[in-house]
Design an enzyme around this catalytic site. Structure first.
Site, PDB file in Angstrom:
ATOM      1  CB  THR A 462      -0.928   0.003   1.229  1.00 47.87           C
ATOM      2  OG1 THR A 462      -0.127  -0.217   2.415  1.00 47.87           O
ATOM      3  CG2 THR A 462      -1.982  -1.070   1.120  1.00 47.87           C
ATOM      4  CD  GLU A 463       0.178   5.539   2.654  1.00 50.92           C
ATOM      5  OE1 GLU A 463       0.950   5.866   3.581  1.00 50.92           O
ATOM      6  OE2 GLU A 463      -0.911   6.110   2.444  1.00 50.92           O
ATOM      7  CG  LEU A 464       7.226   3.899  -0.498  1.00 52.26           C
ATOM      8  CD1 LEU A 464       8.132   5.011  -1.009  1.00 52.26           C
ATOM      9  CD2 LEU A 464       7.762   2.538  -0.927  1.00 52.26           C
ATOM     10  CG  ASN A 532      -1.406   6.996  -1.290  1.00 51.55           C
ATOM     11  OD1 ASN A 532      -1.644   6.713  -2.466  1.00 51.55           O
ATOM     12  ND2 ASN A 532      -1.367   6.086  -0.334  1.00 51.55           N
TER      13      ASN A 532
END
Length: 815
Positions: A462-464, A532
């Site tokens: 999803t996100e780093l 994002n």
């Protein structure tokens, strides 16, 4: 906390008093009337009640009637002016004064949106520079009252226990100013308010510094000075009109205060040829001189409207409009799509907004039962995932699949963040994770065909990694996970699209640079790169100092907000980064975008969101991205608890009951635009498709500077926005011929905002079917239709209120 009530030394006949660089003392104090502070140079700290405000050059701040405050310079070169306006004078011209609260703080607006405050500065400067001050004072009062005041919801400005005593005293002070001409007594007030008169006498003297009788006499003297200087009438009439019992008592009061008789006082000021303000040195201030020289149209004071004329030729050369808004829509976790309500919402949305991809996460979450254990060991089950993918195929939507989170049986740690408990840890064994991914990919290809699946996107996580939110392992562990997974998927077929977790900008550790460098140096496949973007930011230092719970309670996360150009700044930053650090041609996608990811932020429900979306999607920087995915389609979002209220600040375009928000219609209007832009300005765009014309005008206003620093507004309050003006656009289109059907859609707080209508209904939490259907019907923008025969010119005047959108569609009739 101790307060003192001070008297402002108004000169006879003058309703204002001006001071330069006077701080009184560093103690909190109160006084009647209004006070406007204008800082010329240096720095100034103004404390109002419990709040500190730090003023910088050219800032304005208004102190309300009897509001506790203190003024403290913070630099040696500090220079400022204070304008006091007598409450008796204000009440004489506005009988609502004691029921009003003013909110005038120029630093709430950004530097490029100071027009409402510049009007104050001009009127202030004109008042200082002219001798006929009554006319100028009334102009200033009229403007700030119409623009910056609201009626108090309660006669008590502050109901906290610590201030209860002064709240009582302030009611007495206001009563004195209202009834000083009569025979008002403290005993009378005590009986009416059901207080002991001795108690009122004690707290009055304690807070005001003088007795009730002395204060009453001071107010009567103040009023009498207006009459003494501005009316040719007898001293007896002045005495009686000011509340004194007779001429003798008035003579004594004036003699005691000024050591002069009333007639001597009148003569003294006439002989001095007093020009009203006696502002020695103030007119020499550069800022006052500058603003006094600026022209000011009467309409700017009376209408609070900015007018502009737009003349455009529809045959002018245009350019292609890059429509980044209709590519991707987020739905949250995959299992959300098993909910029939959300399916119905997406199906209805698809009819008005031509979405291409539906993005979802958590395909490996526990609730989808993807790993089953029996006597023979572990096996993979894609029944629920296939049900979801079949549904997207039925709607002709392409999946944008985020491969996450870690199944519990494969997880190295029991870490999670969101309500649905998706595990955020690296795998215990990389081989287990890779076997899961391979099984899933082969399931998709065998079921839907390689050509079809090659049009999908596969995002690996999803996100780093940042603060353990989406990934509790190290950055190096994520790099390895991405490398192994991307090579696996590309090994199945080079046509499959893969990309890494999204940059989230939580830290300054240059995660994207490091990841791009890792991929380049290790020949790791990369078809798209993503980020994002939200305008809220976690105050991580404050948050991490608190004890954490799992799942996280979003109400306990401290947020602050970014500047209005934040999205533009990050889009340009990512564009430069990809050009510099990754020369290969890859797609850049904003996977999740919204004003905020806080699902309790009421702004998501308001009319503000429509203009926020339109303003950013039409900004030139949006073209840097291939797609910008909105978070989210619906308030049915399993990442966080879903609240019981129909409007609770969810990030969706549609609420849990299926009521469309203002944000929904932003996408509807954007989808109506043509493919060619022939005119574009700050608040509008004009497009065409064939011979049909589309006009979109909007009035976007951003939250003010106090809110952005993390100030929490009252629920449902629109007061947190910058002061702005309505727009009046006079549109003239040239070279347009033929008969057209003209549609005009209006979306604003009164038309199409279900949230505002819900507030007007009483904010009822548990809506029945009738009430829900009512809000569904009223949530549509208003629509006007007419037929026009045009012979070259088309004229249209649009009034666009703050947070408003006007959409004009001209469809040509053919014979």
């Amino acid at each position: 906390m101790k307060y003192s009530v001070i008297q402002i030394p108004y000169l006879p006949g003058c309703p204002v008093h001006v001071k330069i660089n006077e701080t009184n003392s560093e103690e909190l104090h109160r006084h009647s009337g209004l006070e406007i502070i204008w800082l010329f140079t240096g720095k100034l700290k103004v404390t109002i009640g419990q709040n500190d405000y730090h003023l910088h050059e050219n800032n304005l701040l208004l102190i309300n009637h009897f509001e506790s405050h203190r003024v403290i310079p913070q630099a040696l070169n500090t220079r400022f002016i204070q304008l006091h306006v007598d409450s008796l004078y204000i009440y004489k011209h506005n009988h609502d004064f004691y029921n009003l609260n003013y909110d005038l703080k120029s630093f709430k607006n950004s530097e490029d949106n100071q027009h409402p405050y510049d009007v104050v500065r001009i009127l202030f400067s004109q008042l200082v520079g002219k001798g006929e001050e009554n006319k100028e004072v009334l102009r200033l009062l009229g403007y700030i009252t119409s623009r910056f005041s609201k009626k108090l919801s309660s006669p008590e400005p502050d109901n906290r226990a610590s201030n209860k005593e002064f709240n009582i005293v302030q009611q007495i002070l206001n009563r004195v100013e209202l009834d000083f001409k009569g025979k008002v007594t403290l005993n009378q007030i005590a009986q009416e308010q059901h207080y002991n008169s001795s108690y009122l006498s004690d707290i009055f003297r304690k807070n005001v510094g003088v007795t009730f009788k002395a204060y009453l006499e001071e107010v009567r003297i103040r009023y009498s000075l207006f009459l003494l200087q501005n009316q040719e009438t007898s001293i007896t009439n002045i005495a009686l009109s000011s509340g004194f019992s007779d001429e003798k008592s008035y003579y004594k009061a004036i003699k005691d205060k000024f050591s002069l008789t009333p007639l001597q006082l009148r003569k003294k000021h006439l002989e001095e040829n007093h020009d009203g303000l006696a502002l020695t040195g103030s007119s020499k201030e550069q800022l006052i001189h500058h603003y006094a020289s600026l022209p000011l149209e009467l309409k700017a004071i009376e209408e609070n409207t900015i007018q502009s004329t737009i003349v455009k030729d529809i045959q002018a050369d245009g350019y292609e409009l890059k429509q980044v808004w209709n590519k991707i829509m987020n739905i949250g976790s995959a299992n959300t799509l098993l909910n029939q309500n959300i399916r119905d919402q997406i199906k209805e949305m698809r009819e008005e907004i031509p979405i291409e991809y539906l993005r979802f996460e958590g395909v490996f979450n526990q609730e989808l039962d993807v790993i089953q254990k029996d006597r023979d060991g572990l096996k993979f089950n894609w029944k629920f995932i296939n049900n979801i993918l079949d549904y997207t195929r039925e709607l002709e939507l392409k999946p944008f699949i985020c491969l996450s989170y870690m199944p519990l049986l494969f997880a190295s740690k029991s870490t999670s963040f969101f309500n649905y408990q998706g595990n955020t840890s690296p795998p215990k064994e990389m081989s287990q994770w890779l076997s899961l991914v391979q099984s899933f990919m082969m399931n998709c290809i065998n079921r839907y065909g390689l050509d079809t699946v090659s049009e999908w996107y596969f995002q690996i996580w999803t996100e780093l990694p940042a603060y353990g939110i989406h990934w509790s392992g190290t950055l190096e562990q994520y790099f390895e996970l991405y490398k192994q997974t991307a090579l696996l998927i590309k090994g199945i077929s080079p046509s499959l699209k893969v990309g890494p977790a999204a940059e989230n900008f939580h830290t300054d550790e240059q995660l994207s640079e490091r990841l791009l460098g890792f991929c380049r140096e290790n020949a790791v496949p990369l078809d798209f790169y993503s980020c994002n973007i939200y305008h809220n930011r976690v105050k991580f230092k404050d948050w991490l100092e608190r004890s954490q719970t799992s799942p996280v309670d979003i109400k306990l996360i401290p947020f602050q907000y970014e500047a209005k150009n934040h999205t533009r700044h990050l889009l340009e930053k990512m564009h430069r980064l990809l050009e510099t650090h990754y020369k290969e041609d890859i797609e850049f996608i904003v996977t999740r975008w919204n004003f905020s990811w806080d699902v309790t932020n009421f702004l998501h429900d308001t009319a503000f969101m429509a203009t926020f979306i339109i303003d950013h999607m039409l900004d030139h920087s949006a073209a840097h991205a291939k797609a910008i995915g909105f978070l989210s389609a619906s308030d049915i979002l399993y990442e966080w608890d879903i609240k019981s209220n129909p409007f609770f600040g969810g990030t969706g375009l549609v609420n849990t009951e299926g009521i469309k928000k203002s944000a929904y219609y932003a996408f509807v209007f954007l989808s109506k635009l043509g493919s060619t832009v022939f005119a574009k300005g700050k608040n509008y765009i004009m497009t065409k498709r064939g011979e049909n014309i589309q006009i979109l005008a909007y009035n976007h206003t951003y939250p003010d500077q106090l809110f952005m620093k993390g100030g929490q507004p009252d629920q449902h309050s629109y007061d947190i926005f910058e002061e702005s003006n309505d727009l009046l656009l006079n549109i003239h289109l040239q070279n347009i011929y033929g008969t057209y059907k003209c549609k005009q859609y209006s979306l604003n707080r009164n038309h199409g905002s279900a949230y505002d209508e819900w507030i007007r209904m009483g904010e009822y939490a548990d809506l029945n079917h009738e009430e829900t259907d009512y809000l569904k019907n009223i949530s549509r923008p208003s629509l006007q239709l007419k037929q026009l025969t045009l012979t070259g010119d088309f004229h249209l005047t649009l009034h666009v209120p703050v947070h408003g959108v006007e959409c004009i569609i001209l469809n040509k009739f053919y014979k």
